[in-house]
Design a protein around this motif. Structure first.
Motif, mmCIF file in Angstrom:
data_model
loop_
_atom_site.group_PDB
_atom_site.id
_atom_site.type_symbol
_atom_site.label_atom_id
_atom_site.label_comp_id
_atom_site.label_asym_id
_atom_site.label_seq_id
_atom_site.Cartn_x
_atom_site.Cartn_y
_atom_site.Cartn_z
ATOM 1 N N ARG A 96 75.743 67.739 98.834
ATOM 2 C CA ARG A 96 75.876 66.483 98.135
ATOM 3 C C ARG A 96 74.450 65.697 98.382
ATOM 4 O O ARG A 96 73.931 65.985 99.384
ATOM 5 C CB ARG A 96 77.134 65.748 98.797
ATOM 6 C CG ARG A 96 78.500 66.159 98.308
ATOM 7 C CD ARG A 96 79.527 65.464 99.066
ATOM 8 N NE ARG A 96 80.720 66.222 99.018
ATOM 9 C CZ ARG A 96 81.705 66.132 97.799
ATOM 10 N NH1 ARG A 96 81.137 65.258 96.688
ATOM 11 N NH2 ARG A 96 82.877 66.715 97.909
ATOM 12 N N ALA A 97 74.314 64.697 97.513
ATOM 13 C CA ALA A 97 73.072 63.805 97.846
ATOM 14 C C ALA A 97 73.405 62.839 98.760
ATOM 15 O O ALA A 97 74.796 62.548 99.119
ATOM 16 C CB ALA A 97 72.841 63.174 96.497
ATOM 17 N N GLU A 98 72.294 62.526 99.494
ATOM 18 C CA GLU A 98 72.535 61.220 100.531
ATOM 19 C C GLU A 98 71.925 59.785 100.119
ATOM 20 O O GLU A 98 70.813 59.810 99.833
ATOM 21 C CB GLU A 98 71.785 61.830 101.818
ATOM 22 C CG GLU A 98 71.897 60.732 102.954
ATOM 23 C CD GLU A 98 73.225 60.559 103.400
ATOM 24 O OE1 GLU A 98 73.504 58.979 103.180
ATOM 25 O OE2 GLU A 98 74.090 61.466 103.874
ATOM 26 N N THR A 125 76.770 53.537 90.945
ATOM 27 C CA THR A 125 78.134 53.772 90.663
ATOM 28 C C THR A 125 78.721 55.162 90.800
ATOM 29 O O THR A 125 77.966 56.084 91.411
ATOM 30 C CB THR A 125 77.977 53.761 88.890
ATOM 31 O OG1 THR A 125 77.128 54.667 88.549
ATOM 32 C CG2 THR A 125 77.450 52.336 88.470
ATOM 33 N N ARG A 126 79.848 55.421 90.598
ATOM 34 C CA ARG A 126 80.553 56.769 90.834
ATOM 35 C C ARG A 126 79.689 57.834 90.011
ATOM 36 O O ARG A 126 79.928 58.788 90.287
ATOM 37 C CB ARG A 126 81.999 56.684 90.470
ATOM 38 C CG ARG A 126 82.737 58.069 90.733
ATOM 39 C CD ARG A 126 84.130 57.956 90.385
ATOM 40 N NE ARG A 126 84.609 57.747 89.039
ATOM 41 C CZ ARG A 126 85.589 57.565 88.531
ATOM 42 N NH1 ARG A 126 86.815 57.745 89.207
ATOM 43 N NH2 ARG A 126 86.092 57.428 87.273
ATOM 44 N N ASP A 127 79.474 57.422 88.683
ATOM 45 C CA ASP A 127 78.785 58.558 87.816
ATOM 46 C C ASP A 127 77.620 59.012 88.282
ATOM 47 O O ASP A 127 77.148 60.113 88.307
ATOM 48 C CB ASP A 127 78.606 57.794 86.379
ATOM 49 C CG ASP A 127 79.720 57.660 85.377
ATOM 50 O OD1 ASP A 127 80.929 58.296 85.959
ATOM 51 O OD2 ASP A 127 79.887 56.876 84.361
ATOM 52 N N VAL A 128 76.801 57.867 89.055
ATOM 53 C CA VAL A 128 75.509 58.249 89.427
ATOM 54 C C VAL A 128 75.743 59.023 90.706
ATOM 55 O O VAL A 128 74.879 60.022 91.054
ATOM 56 C CB VAL A 128 74.623 56.895 89.764
ATOM 57 C CG1 VAL A 128 73.512 57.456 90.676
ATOM 58 C CG2 VAL A 128 74.128 56.163 88.498
ATOM 59 N N ARG A 129 76.597 58.858 91.445
ATOM 60 C CA ARG A 129 76.939 59.553 92.804
ATOM 61 C C ARG A 129 77.347 60.846 92.591
ATOM 62 O O ARG A 129 76.922 62.005 93.299
ATOM 63 C CB ARG A 129 77.847 58.859 93.573
ATOM 64 C CG ARG A 129 77.357 57.622 94.289
ATOM 65 C CD ARG A 129 78.349 56.879 95.200
ATOM 66 N NE ARG A 129 77.818 55.909 96.121
ATOM 67 C CZ ARG A 129 77.094 55.940 97.022
ATOM 68 N NH1 ARG A 129 77.107 56.940 97.815
ATOM 69 N NH2 ARG A 129 76.707 54.753 97.559
ATOM 70 N N GLN A 130 78.168 61.117 91.602
ATOM 71 C CA GLN A 130 78.801 62.470 91.073
ATOM 72 C C GLN A 130 77.596 63.210 90.529
ATOM 73 O O GLN A 130 77.400 64.386 90.779
ATOM 74 C CB GLN A 130 80.001 62.354 90.119
ATOM 75 C CG GLN A 130 81.062 61.712 90.960
ATOM 76 C CD GLN A 130 82.369 61.929 89.989
ATOM 77 O OE1 GLN A 130 82.308 61.823 88.705
ATOM 78 N NE2 GLN A 130 83.462 61.517 90.553
ATOM 79 N N PHE A 131 76.753 62.781 89.619
ATOM 80 C CA PHE A 131 75.507 63.096 89.065
ATOM 81 C C PHE A 131 74.697 63.843 90.171
ATOM 82 O O PHE A 131 74.227 64.990 90.039
ATOM 83 C CB PHE A 131 74.910 62.374 87.985
ATOM 84 C CG PHE A 131 73.936 63.206 87.134
ATOM 85 C CD1 PHE A 131 74.457 63.929 86.178
ATOM 86 C CD2 PHE A 131 72.557 63.114 87.669
ATOM 87 C CE1 PHE A 131 73.422 64.465 85.450
ATOM 88 C CE2 PHE A 131 71.696 63.845 86.791
ATOM 89 C CZ PHE A 131 72.104 64.738 85.741
ATOM 90 N N VAL A 139 73.374 67.605 90.912
ATOM 91 C CA VAL A 139 72.024 68.002 91.119
ATOM 92 C C VAL A 139 71.738 68.928 92.487
ATOM 93 O O VAL A 139 71.102 69.922 92.174
ATOM 94 C CB VAL A 139 70.780 66.845 90.992
ATOM 95 C CG1 VAL A 139 69.636 67.364 91.134
ATOM 96 C CG2 VAL A 139 71.242 66.111 89.412
ATOM 97 N N VAL A 140 72.057 68.287 93.510
ATOM 98 C CA VAL A 140 72.004 68.907 94.750
ATOM 99 C C VAL A 140 72.563 70.078 94.976
ATOM 100 O O VAL A 140 72.184 71.101 95.374
ATOM 101 C CB VAL A 140 72.026 67.880 95.915
ATOM 102 C CG1 VAL A 140 71.736 68.497 97.091
ATOM 103 C CG2 VAL A 140 71.246 66.746 95.744
ATOM 104 N N ASP A 141 74.074 70.198 94.401
ATOM 105 C CA ASP A 141 74.914 71.287 94.646
ATOM 106 C C ASP A 141 74.391 72.509 93.657
ATOM 107 O O ASP A 141 74.377 73.695 94.315
ATOM 108 C CB ASP A 141 76.383 70.963 94.362
ATOM 109 C CG ASP A 141 77.376 72.183 94.912
ATOM 110 O OD1 ASP A 141 77.358 72.432 96.199
ATOM 111 O OD2 ASP A 141 78.011 72.445 94.089
ATOM 112 N N SER A 142 74.101 72.244 92.563
ATOM 113 C CA SER A 142 73.657 73.361 91.729
ATOM 114 C C SER A 142 72.329 73.800 91.835
ATOM 115 O O SER A 142 71.714 74.717 91.219
ATOM 116 C CB SER A 142 74.054 72.872 90.129
ATOM 117 O OG SER A 142 73.036 71.758 89.867
ATOM 118 N N ALA A 143 71.495 72.822 92.658
ATOM 119 C CA ALA A 143 70.069 73.270 92.679
ATOM 120 C C ALA A 143 69.506 73.142 91.282
ATOM 121 O O ALA A 143 68.429 73.756 90.887
ATOM 122 C CB ALA A 143 69.851 74.539 93.480
#
Length: 245
Positions: free
Chosen positions: A44-46, A53-59, A63-67
């Motif tokens: 996850r991103a830190e 927003t939730r959309d930004v956090r999930q996005f 990005v980090v999880d999928s590389a």
């Protein structure tokens, strides 16, 4: 299994009851730790104390999880909320700030827009397109360093321009509302200090990825993302190259 008296259908009387434990294919039963070790590690991103927003956090998590960023620094431009988030290659946030965006609504740019002079760009052509862009620091026609989001179409992220006082760009950045953040010809304007202290150092000596959220539709639809940690949704991203159209 219990030893059963074939005549009586139950355990034999007058003697001990023997319990036979069946071997599990020659191995011990797996522990909870074994199961956990076999699961893919979720990344996850830190965001530290940065609000988003939730959309930004999930996005950012995706990005980090999928590389999808290939380990490079990346920027998320939340166009609906006129805000920019900058991350290092490990997914740690470096900073966030408000932004000024193209005055015209829309998620695509006019073909050949990068070849035009500003005076030739009609009001309807001044969009900030959505998409995924491989970006890097370079010089513009004024001899200033900018983050070229998409060089061919003249799209960049740069220090806020104040050459036309009547546009009140500094004031627009300072207001709490996003209704007055649409003023540029399409480029992303950010506070000078934010560009010089956060954006430029993050991209020093390296390219990175800039993601621009759409105004119409969702980022999940545009980028093919998933929610990190949601069962059955982890896939490999197929997003590559530039996505500006």
């Amino acid at each position: 299994a219990a030893v059963v008296d074939k005549n009586g259908g139950g355990p034999p009387t007058g003697g001990p009851v023997f319990i036979v434990l069946a071997a599990f294919c020659g191995h011990a039963f797996p522990s909870d730790e074994d199961f956990a070790a076999k699961r893919p590690e979720l990344k996850r991103a830190e965001f530290a104390k940065e609000r988003a927003t939730r959309d930004v956090r999930q996005f950012a998590d995706w990005v980090v999880d999928s590389a999808d960023h290939k380990g490079m620094p990346f920027v998320i431009i939340d166009k609906p909320n006129a805000r920019v988030y900058v991350f290092d290659g490990s997914g740690h946030i470096r900073g966030a700030a408000p932004a000024l965006l193209g005055s015209a609504p829309g998620d695509h740019s006019v073909p050949g827009i990068g070849e035009r002079e500003l005076s030739d760009m009609g009001p309807q052509d001044r969009t900030t397109p959505a998409g995924r862009f491989v970006s890097g620091i370079g010089m513009n026609s004024r001899g200033e360093d900018v983050l070229w989001v998409d060089y061919d179409s003249g799209l960049s992220l740069h220090r806020v321009l104040t050459t036309k006082p009547e546009e009140r760009r500094l004031e627009r950045l300072a207001t709490p509302t996003i209704t007055d953040n649409r003023i540029s010809y399409g480029c992303i304007n950010v506070p000078r200090k934010f560009y010089e202290k956060i954006v430029a150092p993050a991209f020093q000596g390296t390219d990175g990825i800039v993601y621009i959220f759409p105004e119409r539709g969702s980022a999940r639809e545009l980028f093919g993302t998933y929610v990190v940690g949601e069962p059955g949704l982890r896939t490999i991203s197929t997003t590559t190259g530039k996505a500006r159209k």
